[in-house]
Motif scaffolding. Sequence first.
Motif, short mmCIF file in Angstrom:
data_model
loop_
_atom_site.label_atom_id
_atom_site.label_comp_id
_atom_site.label_asym_id
_atom_site.label_seq_id
_atom_site.Cartn_x
_atom_site.Cartn_y
_atom_site.Cartn_z
N GLY A 138 38.64 18.35 45.57
CA GLY A 138 38.04 19.07 46.55
C GLY A 138 38.40 18.57 47.88
O GLY A 138 38.53 17.60 48.30
N LYS A 139 38.35 19.67 48.73
CA LYS A 139 38.65 19.42 50.24
C LYS A 139 37.66 18.61 51.17
O LYS A 139 38.18 18.25 52.16
CB LYS A 139 39.12 20.70 51.04
CG LYS A 139 40.50 21.37 50.42
CD LYS A 139 40.87 22.48 51.08
CE LYS A 139 42.06 23.40 50.54
NZ LYS A 139 42.60 24.45 51.60
N ASP A 140 36.60 18.67 50.52
CA ASP A 140 35.57 17.80 51.24
C ASP A 140 35.56 16.31 51.03
O ASP A 140 34.57 15.71 51.41
CB ASP A 140 34.08 18.61 51.23
CG ASP A 140 33.76 18.77 49.51
OD1 ASP A 140 34.75 18.70 48.90
OD2 ASP A 140 32.58 19.01 49.33
N VAL A 141 36.20 16.06 50.08
CA VAL A 141 36.13 14.46 49.71
C VAL A 141 36.93 13.81 50.60
O VAL A 141 38.30 14.25 50.98
CB VAL A 141 36.88 14.28 48.24
CG1 VAL A 141 36.75 12.82 48.03
CG2 VAL A 141 35.96 14.96 47.22
N THR A 142 36.55 12.61 51.40
CA THR A 142 37.41 11.67 52.10
C THR A 142 38.25 11.08 51.29
O THR A 142 38.11 10.39 50.26
CB THR A 142 36.28 10.69 52.47
OG1 THR A 142 35.45 11.30 53.44
CG2 THR A 142 37.21 9.72 53.67
N ILE A 143 39.62 11.38 51.92
CA ILE A 143 40.97 10.75 51.16
C ILE A 143 41.36 9.76 52.09
O ILE A 143 41.60 9.94 53.21
CB ILE A 143 41.73 11.82 50.64
CG1 ILE A 143 41.18 12.85 49.66
CG2 ILE A 143 43.20 11.12 50.10
CD1 ILE A 143 42.13 13.76 49.39
N SER A 144 41.68 8.35 51.32
CA SER A 144 42.32 7.37 52.07
C SER A 144 43.34 6.72 51.15
O SER A 144 43.06 6.79 49.91
CB SER A 144 41.28 6.28 52.56
OG SER A 144 41.85 5.00 53.03
N GLY A 145 44.18 5.90 51.46
CA GLY A 145 45.11 5.11 50.62
C GLY A 145 46.36 4.89 51.34
O GLY A 145 46.78 4.95 52.61
#
Length: 378
Positions: free
Chosen positions: A341-348
Amino acid sequence: MKTIQGKKIKDKEWEFDSDFLNLKDPLVLIFGNRYLLESNTIYKEIRKKFPTGHLVFGSTSGEILSNSVFEDSISITAIEFERSFFDIKTENILDHKKNAKEAGVSLIEKFKKEGLKHLFVISEGSFVNGSDLIEGIESTFNDNTLAITGGLCGDDARFEKTLASYNENPKEGEIVGIGFYGETLEFTYANYGGWTPFGPERVITKSAGNVLWEIDNVPALDIYKKYLGAKAAQLPQAALLYPLSVKSPNAEKAIVRTILNIDEDSNTMILAGDVPEGSIVQLMMATVDNIANGAFKAAELAMKNRKKKPELGLLISCVGRKLVMDQRVEEEIEEVQHVIGKDVTISGFYSYGEMAPFTNNKKCILHNQTMTLTLISE
């Protein structure tokens, strides 16, 4: 859960997705280029922005933020947990004479075990034996009740040194563990590669831990140099394009191993994790499409049994995948985003090794050349 993200590109100013920086005691994940993290002022600079934050640093081979991949930058993801809590402990492998298992035991013993739901590890990556580190951490959880994910820090494709820290300037040898507690937390995780074995199956005939001496009684480094041809002069970086599939005698599945360094004097290769004698090995290769598809499959596996929609996705992918993807590297992040989902915060970040269990299992494995996801909600 509340999140704020920001970045600083080399020689540019900080940019944040929100002006509201008043999060309550946030976990602040700071992933960045090693040279930028070596600045003596970087800790104070970020501390001013997050006065009550728990600042966790890790050097990378590329920063993942939202659906983009950056280089020569520092990325920040600050997370306020509203119905759960976390604890952070550190250990330095240099205090244990580079004995990763001993360092892992020492690290996990610092945590309160009651209610510990998940451990996310950001480890030094230039010389650690990731398999031994995991074994040490898991040694006090013989019932496999603790799930571990995370990754080994990177240094682009230089393999010179990596940095990590908690609430201080980044330094060498550091291993940071973030323990999560709370009944409302849900963690799911998965990993997938997308690499294809080629050439003959061979047997590891001489190894010690993560040091590989011989394959089929021939120096392993000689075999690699033969396949690489003119690219052999670029070792160990060139070996990222041709990792090893390793199936140990007692393992159900093969794992992938990449080279951290080589020793010309002893004619050996140092890998990110164990390569046991008697293991069946094959060289591997990949295409851009296969790697992107692997990221898609990893996301599908991580979403398969979730009860709630994820709010935060921590992505650890391998530097070797980034080298193959080159200008199309963001495609694997986009494939993940398409699923979760595009509303999930993504980091890495892009790493020298990824930590995660196989699907439907809590026993952690060190992987190379995979996309590893940790999805969190509370």
